[in-house]
Design an enzyme around this catalytic site. Sequence first.
Site, PDB file in Angstrom:
ATOM      1  N   CYS A 299       3.313  -4.736   6.659  1.00  0.00           N
ATOM      2  CA  CYS A 299       3.080  -4.706   5.219  1.00  0.00           C
ATOM      3  C   CYS A 299       4.272  -4.140   4.473  1.00  0.00           C
ATOM      4  O   CYS A 299       5.274  -3.768   5.057  1.00  0.00           O
ATOM      5  CB  CYS A 299       1.835  -3.876   4.918  1.00  0.00           C
ATOM      6  SG  CYS A 299       0.395  -4.501   5.771  1.00  0.00           S
TER       7      CYS A 299
ATOM      8  N   HIS B  60       0.824  -1.207   0.000  1.00  0.00           N
ATOM      9  CA  HIS B  60       0.000   0.000   0.000  1.00  0.00           C
ATOM     10  C   HIS B  60       0.858   1.256   0.000  1.00  0.00           C
ATOM     11  O   HIS B  60       2.092   1.193   0.126  1.00  0.00           O
ATOM     12  CB  HIS B  60      -0.963   0.006   1.200  1.00  0.00           C
ATOM     13  CG  HIS B  60      -0.300  -0.003   2.545  1.00  0.00           C
ATOM     14  ND1 HIS B  60       0.419   1.067   3.045  1.00  0.00           N
ATOM     15  CD2 HIS B  60      -0.241  -0.957   3.508  1.00  0.00           C
ATOM     16  CE1 HIS B  60       0.873   0.787   4.254  1.00  0.00           C
ATOM     17  NE2 HIS B  60       0.496  -0.447   4.563  1.00  0.00           N
TER      18      HIS B  60
END
Length: 451
Positions: free
Chosen positions: A155, A147
Site C-alpha cells: 500500500c 493509510h
Amino acid sequence: MIKRASSRLVLVLAAGLALAGCEQQELASTRHLQPIPSQTMALMEEKGMRKQDPILVRIYKEESKLEVWKKASNGRYAMLKDYDICRWSGTLGPKQREGDKQAPEGFYAVAPGQMNPKSSYYLSFNIGYPNAFDKSYGRSGNHLMVHGDCLSAGCYAMTDEQMAEVYALAREAFSGGQRSFQVQAMPFRMTAENMARRRNDPNFAFWKNLKEGSDHFEVTKLEPKVDVCSRRYVFNADAGGSRFDASSTCPNYSVPVQIASAVGAKQKQDERRFAELVGGGYTLASAYVPQNGRVRRSLDQPIVQVAAAERAPATSTSAASPVRIAGAVPVPAPRPVALAANARSTEEARSSRFAWLRGSRDEARAEAPAPQVVMTEQPAAAVAAPAPITPVPQVVEASASGNRPFYKRIPGLGWLGGDRSETGAPAQVSPAITGAVPAPSPRPRTAYAGN
C-alpha cells in the site's frame, strides 16, 4: 451496613469504569472527524477553493509523493498540496497478484463506501484495486489502501497526521456532493525524460498507456473519463452508446476535438523530445531498488538506502575467516533484522525482529557473511557429528479472503504468524502431528492493506 456500603461502592466504581470505556471508544471513533488544518484552509482560500469542492489524488512512486488536487473557482483542478509518502512497498510497475507486496499503478476511483474510519492503520481509504483493467489481465489482490501508521506491505503509507488531513479533504468533498474521486497512481512523473530513462523496462508499453491519461489531465486540468477496452485504458472516449468491455475489442469512439487536439500536440512534443534523448544516448536508469530495506528517518529527509554501517552487526567476528575442515559444508549465516528506525511500540519492535519470516515488513535485513570453506586432506572424523534436527511442524491453509496466512513454530519463540491478513482465520494444526500446539488466533485488524 458495611456489606451494603461495599456493594454500593462496587456499583459506583463499575459505573465509572463503564463510563471511562465509553469515553475511550468515543475518542477512538473521532479520528475521521478531525477538521482540515487552518493552514490548509488558508491555502485553499488563497487558491480560490472551498473545502467542499471536489478533489483528485495523484501518486508518484519514484518521487514518493502524493498530491491532492482540488477544483478551483474556474472549474478546473489545481494542486492544493503535496505530501511525502512515508513508505510504499515493492518496485516500479503494476501489482500482479495477491501476496506480491506490490503497490498498484493505474487509474482508480474512491467512493464514500471505500473510506475506512475504523482502520487499524489510523485512517485509510481503499483505492479500488483491482479495477476493470487489472481484472482483464487476471490480476488479484484486495485491501490495497492509502493509510496511516507509516507501514506498507503493498500500500501507500502516510504518517498519521498526513492521513488525517487527506482523509478530511476527501470527507469534505464527499459532503459537498462529489460521488467519487479519482486516484492516478503512476510509477514516476510522466515526462519525456523519465520515459527515456526507463525505455528498456518491461513495463514500458503499460506506462505509455498511463501517460496518455496523465496527458489528458495535464492539458485540461479536468478529471479524465476512464474506460477500458482491448485490455487498455482509453480516456475521454465517447462510443455513442456502445459499451466498453475491458477484454473485448474497443468499439468505435471519438474524443472531443478540443481535447484530442491539445493532447495530440503534447504527445508529439514529448515524442520529439524522447527521440532526441534516445538518439543522444540518454542514460538509462539503473534497476529500481525496492523500498523493502529502505527507511525514512524523518519526512524532512528523502528515502535512502540503509547504509551498511547501520545494519545489524554480524553475529560472529570470525564468520568470514576460512574454515579448514575436510568435508565441511557451509552453514547459512543467520539473518538478523535491523530494528526499524521509526519503531514506535514494543509490538512493532517485536514484529520487526522476525520480519523476514513473515515477509510483511519493509525493514532492512542484515546478513552476516557466510564462512569460506577450504577443503584439505585432513580426515573428516575430526569433525563432531551434528545433532539431529527435529522437524518443525508447519501448516498452510487459505483463508476465506484468499490471503494464505501461515503459522510457524520456532523453538524457544513459539508460533510466528505469516500474512497479516485482516480476515484470515488461523490455520488448524493437524492432530496427526505429535506434540503440535495450535496456532493462536491473530489480532483482528480492520481492512488491512498488505497483499
